[in-house]
Design a protein around this motif. Sequence first.
Motif, PDB file in Angstrom:
ATOM      1  N   THR A  44       0.835  -1.200   0.000  1.00 56.02           N
ATOM      2  CA  THR A  44       0.000   0.000   0.000  1.00 56.02           C
ATOM      3  C   THR A  44       0.865   1.243   0.000  1.00 56.02           C
ATOM      4  OG1 THR A  44      -1.810   1.144   1.159  1.00 56.02           O
ATOM      5  CG2 THR A  44      -0.170   0.058   2.525  1.00 56.02           C
ATOM      6  N   ILE A  45       0.338   2.303  -0.550  1.00 57.25           N
ATOM      7  CA  ILE A  45       1.075   3.556  -0.578  1.00 57.25           C
ATOM      8  C   ILE A  45       0.088   4.710  -0.601  1.00 57.25           C
ATOM      9  CG2 ILE A  45       1.292   3.677  -3.107  1.00 57.25           C
ATOM     10  CD1 ILE A  45       4.210   4.660  -2.589  1.00 57.25           C
ATOM     11  N   VAL A  46       0.413   5.751   0.143  1.00 62.11           N
ATOM     12  CA  VAL A  46      -0.405   6.958   0.155  1.00 62.11           C
ATOM     13  C   VAL A  46       0.405   8.080  -0.476  1.00 62.11           C
ATOM     14  CG1 VAL A  46      -1.588   8.675   1.569  1.00 62.11           C
ATOM     15  CG2 VAL A  46      -1.675   6.257   2.218  1.00 62.11           C
ATOM     16  N   ILE A  47      -0.166   8.672  -1.502  1.00 68.19           N
ATOM     17  CA  ILE A  47       0.503   9.777  -2.192  1.00 68.19           C
ATOM     18  C   ILE A  47       0.011  11.080  -1.578  1.00 68.19           C
ATOM     19  CG2 ILE A  47       0.818  10.922  -4.416  1.00 68.19           C
ATOM     20  CD1 ILE A  47       0.407   8.179  -5.725  1.00 68.19           C
ATOM     21  N   PRO A  48       0.900  11.901  -1.062  1.00 68.45           N
ATOM     22  CA  PRO A  48       0.463  13.132  -0.382  1.00 68.45           C
ATOM     23  C   PRO A  48      -0.127  14.157  -1.344  1.00 68.45           C
ATOM     24  CG  PRO A  48       2.843  13.111  -0.585  1.00 68.45           C
ATOM     25  CD  PRO A  48       2.374  11.777  -1.055  1.00 68.45           C
ATOM     26  N   GLU A  49      -0.862  15.100  -0.785  1.00 67.84           N
ATOM     27  CA  GLU A  49      -1.552  16.098  -1.599  1.00 67.84           C
ATOM     28  C   GLU A  49      -0.614  17.119  -2.234  1.00 67.84           C
ATOM     29  OE1 GLU A  49      -4.726  17.784   0.638  1.00 67.84           O
ATOM     30  OE2 GLU A  49      -5.942  15.952   0.567  1.00 67.84           O
ATOM     31  N   SER A  50       0.665  17.050  -1.893  1.00 66.42           N
ATOM     32  CA  SER A  50       1.640  17.950  -2.519  1.00 66.42           C
ATOM     33  C   SER A  50       2.052  17.468  -3.908  1.00 66.42           C
ATOM     34  CB  SER A  50       2.878  18.078  -1.631  1.00 66.42           C
ATOM     35  OG  SER A  50       3.394  16.797  -1.300  1.00 66.42           O
ATOM     36  N   VAL A  51       1.820  16.181  -4.201  1.00 66.94           N
ATOM     37  CA  VAL A  51       2.244  15.607  -5.488  1.00 66.94           C
ATOM     38  C   VAL A  51       1.339  16.086  -6.613  1.00 66.94           C
ATOM     39  CG1 VAL A  51       2.499  13.453  -6.808  1.00 66.94           C
ATOM     40  CG2 VAL A  51       3.305  13.571  -4.448  1.00 66.94           C
TER      41      VAL A  51
END
Length: 252
Positions: free
Chosen positions: A77-84
Amino acid sequence: RDCSSLTSIVIPDGVTSIELWAFEKCSSLTSIVIPDSVTSIGYHAFENCSSLTSIVIPDGVTSIGDFAFENCSSLTTIVIPESVTSIGGFAFENCSSLTSIVIPDTVTSIGDGVFSFCPSLTSIVIPDSVTSIRDYAFRDCSSLTSIVIGNSVTSIGKWAFDGCSSLTSIVIGNSVTSIGKWAFDGCSSLTSIVIPDGMTSIGEYAFYECLSLTDITFQGTIAQWNEIILHEDWNNNTPAKVVHCTDGDEEI
């Protein structure tokens, strides 16, 4: 360099980027801490880190490079932050254990083949900020059962969902105007699809061997349907015999 025996690493504060090929082939790496100072993850940065099970991408990261996590076969699993704002081509290709991923609505660009050959991925939502589903994006995601395509997407690339044999449901946003060749090839569990009235082109073999697709609905009139460029064998080996338009059915 040989990093095959490296199991964990802490990147010191102050580092602003993880350069291309930085940890490529660190096959024993199970843990890594990335500081908040990092703003970019380079091409092939974690490629072939086959023992890496999880990673936290800090909020300062704005871009993930091409092939960044390719062949991270233990990553679940991976969470991509809202800065990307951008995810490079084939960034998560062949992450065979990846079951879920959240794409924030800050992401505007997703490269070719970004999730291709991720056979454990079951569902995904493409946010409204993304404008195109690129070529090979979800190729052979054989466990993917549903997908929601945001309303800003205007095109679905070639082979985008090729081999998604478990896909039973897909919502195509109203802004989509073109579907590429072989886009849904082999989506053998797909039973119905709704095509928006702004569609202008459906590529050859787009729905090839969609063996369960019996219901095709078009959100426009028969006259509008007949204006769409339907490339050769777009519906080859698909059981649907008509398309349901707002003013009646049209044979296909």
